[in-house]
Design an enzyme around this catalytic site. Structure first.
Site, PDB file in Angstrom:
ATOM      1  N   TYR A   1      -5.022   4.358   0.410  1.00 38.06           N
ATOM      2  CA  TYR A   1      -6.044   3.450  -0.122  1.00 38.06           C
ATOM      3  C   TYR A   1      -5.629   2.842  -1.457  1.00 38.06           C
ATOM      4  CZ  TYR A   1      -8.627   6.196   3.339  1.00 38.06           C
ATOM      5  OH  TYR A   1      -9.012   6.841   4.488  1.00 38.06           O
ATOM      6  N   HIS A   2      -4.388   2.312  -1.499  1.00 32.86           N
ATOM      7  CA  HIS A   2      -3.876   1.688  -2.713  1.00 32.86           C
ATOM      8  C   HIS A   2      -3.403   0.256  -2.449  1.00 32.86           C
ATOM      9  CE1 HIS A   2      -2.650   6.037  -4.039  1.00 32.86           C
ATOM     10  NE2 HIS A   2      -3.956   5.836  -4.112  1.00 32.86           N
ATOM     11  N   PRO A   3      -4.222  -0.611  -1.848  1.00 39.30           N
ATOM     12  CA  PRO A   3      -3.759  -1.975  -1.592  1.00 39.30           C
ATOM     13  C   PRO A   3      -3.611  -2.762  -2.883  1.00 39.30           C
ATOM     14  CG  PRO A   3      -6.097  -1.799  -1.098  1.00 39.30           C
ATOM     15  CD  PRO A   3      -5.622  -0.398  -1.384  1.00 39.30           C
TER      16      PRO A   3
ATOM     17  N   ASP B   1       0.862  -1.181   0.000  1.00 36.80           N
ATOM     18  CA  ASP B   1       0.000   0.000   0.000  1.00 36.80           C
ATOM     19  C   ASP B   1       0.899   1.231   0.000  1.00 36.80           C
ATOM     20  OD1 ASP B   1      -2.282   1.595   0.108  1.00 36.80           O
ATOM     21  OD2 ASP B   1      -2.646   1.263   2.244  1.00 36.80           O
TER      22      ASP B   1
END
Length: 561
Positions: free
Chosen positions: A484-486, A310
């Site tokens: 919020y970039h998993p 992330d």
């Protein structure tokens, strides 16, 4: 099966739910694949989606972006386990529970990723996914609008379904941020998604005519008008696998367990959180972990749920001495005025996501390509919509792009309704801490440039007294947030890589008739927001699924930035 059976089903005349291709998830990659697989009319396609409609102003108005990601109507509501290196804090992990998936609740920022990101994918075993290979798919999906701000049209697509625009950047703070970067000795770029992928410049956004241009609006809704594409609102419980081949999906709807049959393939595009969960519930994953939960092992793939990555970021906030920030709208009447203007004309502050200036920088000259990203915002506010008490202010979201920390997604039990365990393992290395300290100090240098002299008030956070390494570390531990970039939990790689889950054609290793295509297959996180590479993944995977030759390589990128 062919198209006829699906036509009968759509008209309520069929008795079975079946299609050539069954796609789990209507998000960024899933919507793109639904469109591309159905466009020829030769195959029938069913999309399974648990979420509901994206109708409503809060989700379609760009300026209201903080609302949908905090609404249970649109968000799965995931959160991490207590993060051991962040004092036990649990961090939110929003994922879209709505048509269009996370593209319907995200910040609408459009970043392809750096050329060397994809070359790293290629070199790590994702053969055929170098930048020269994926650039044609970025161009195919884009309908890019420069807006007269110095873009790079030779590198952009102009007739794809995904409209990409830029904000008007009329706020003087947006210009001050870019000029401050120049004064601090950094480069300027007119298009970080073009040939020059480093420097300060304008942000791209997936907004069209003042409205969020999600994957649902770009791909899914137009495609659903075709007779050979259908969407079923349901909860996907597991993939049905017989004799080593995926044959369908077990679903739940209306309190009943049913089966959707796939005559050719099942394609999982359920997010980097739900995709590994579905594989594990179906018997694909680390054998010991599956046995722990009483799940029969179909394929022992140790990499399922591992390699979780992330982007983390901090908000560096500065008070503004002039009343020119978006804070002037942060009251009941201001919000009502902005909302009414957007509802009537799709114009005004509500027609922009607010992020109109950006920067991609190298932390030092010996770093091969940018490893720091900036989002600039002309208001001091959190993602949950809470504005700073000081009033008018501005902020930079900043964070390192290639953390060495890795986490995991694992099962709590064998019940499909139980949310998975998510542990990002944030800030687990010394490099993470030194990188963030550097980001804070660099931001102070940028905000201290002459370009901000007419606007700069006191530092809101961290605060001018937070200077030492220890004090900065305390601030980081308490305030760092997910961007919020998993991604990365079903890694794509070479067949000989024991941690690879899918091969370079997105086929699950060890199971026939099953693919995964979404951000979970990324071998390593790219250097910016992930919506664009997720959609590109759906575009490219579609050609693999259909057995088409890949789009011709763009050999202009055979250079070292």
């Amino acid at each position: 099966m062919g198209v006829l059976a699906l036509v009968l089903f759509k008209n309520g005349l069929g008795t079975q739910m079946q299609a050539d291709f069954v796609i789990i998830g209507s998000g960024s990659a899933g919507a793109a694949m639904a469109s591309r697989l159905s466009e020829s009319g030769a195959y029938s396609v069913i999309v399974l989606e648990f979420g509901g409609t994206d109708a409503g102003p809060f989700i379609q108005m760009p300026g209201a972006l903080s609302y949908p990601m905090n609404m249970s109507r649109y968000d799965w509501g995931f959160e991490s386990e207590p993060e051991p290196h962040l004092g036990g804090r649990r961090l939110a992990c929003p994922r879209g529970k709505v048509i269009g998936g996370s593209s319907s609740i995200n910040g609408m920022i459009y970043v392809r990723g750096h050329a060397l990101d994809f070359d790293h994918w290629r070199d790590s075993g994702a053969h055929g996914w170098g930048y020269a290979d994926v650039l044609p798919y970025f161009r195919r999906m884009e309908h890019w609008h420069d807006g007269g701000q110095g873009g790079d049209p030779a590198w952009r697509g102009t007739d794809g379904p995904l409209h990409v625009t830029r904000g008007k950047r009329t706020n003087p703070l947006d210009q001050a941020f870019v000029e401050a970067g120049r004064q601090a000795g950094f480069e300027i770029t007119g298009d970080y998604n073009g040939e020059k992928q480093e420097g300060f410049g304008p942000f791209d956004m997936t907004v069209w005519k003042g409205q969020r241009w999600s994957a649902a609006n770009a791909y899914l809704k137009p495609a659903l008008k075709r007779s050979n594409l259908n969407m079923i609102r349901c909860f996907a419980r597991r993939i049905i696998i017989k004799d080593g081949r995926a044959t369908g999906v077990e679903i739940e709807r209306g309190g009943k367990i049913e089966t959707v049959t796939a005559h050719k393939e099942v394609i999982v595009a359920a997010s980097s959180i739900n995709s590994p969960k579905l594989l594990m519930l179906s018997g694909i994953g680390p054998a010991a972990h599956l046995a722990e939960h009483g799940i029969d092992v179909v394929a022992d793939r140790p990499g399922v749920g591992q390699n979780l990555q992330d982007h983390l970021e901090l908000y560096i906030q500065q008070a503004c001495t002039q009343p020119i920030t978006l804070f002037k709208y942060w009251n009941l009447w201001g919000k009502a005025r902005v909302g009414l203007q957007w509802l009537l004309n799709k114009t005004g502050p509500g027609a922009s996501n607010g992020f109109e200036s950006a920067a991609f920088l190298r932390s030092s000259p010996d770093v091969p390509y940018p490893d720091i990203q900036y989002h600039f915002l002309p208001i001091a506010i959190r993602y949950d919509g809470q504005a700073a008490a000081e009033g008018h202010g501005f902020q930079a979201h900043v964070g390192p792009m290639r953390s060495p920390s890795r986490g995991s997604v694992t099962l709590r039990d064998a019940d499909p309704a139980t949310p998975p365990k998510i542990l990002f393992n944030y800030m687990s290395t010394d490099q993470d801490w030194s990188d963030f300290r550097h980001c804070i100090r660099l931001t102070r240098t940028i905000f201290g440039q002459q370009a901000f002299d007419d606007f700069r008030g006191k530092e809101i956070q961290p605060g001018s007294d937070v200077v030492s390494d220890a004090a900065l570390d305390d601030f980081i531990r308490e305030h760092v947030e997910s961007a919020y970039h998993p991604c990365g939990t079903c890694k794509m790689g070479d067949l000989n890589d024991p941690m690879a889950v899918v091969d370079p054609e997105c086929r699950v290793i060890g199971v026939d008739g099953l693919r995964v295509a979404d951000s979970s297959i990324f071998p390593r996180i790219t250097y910016g927001n992930l919506n664009a590479p997720s959609i590109m993944t759906g575009e490219k995977a579609s050609d693999h699924i259909l057995g088409k030759d890949p789009l011709p390589r763009d050999n202009r990128v055979a250079w070292a930035p």
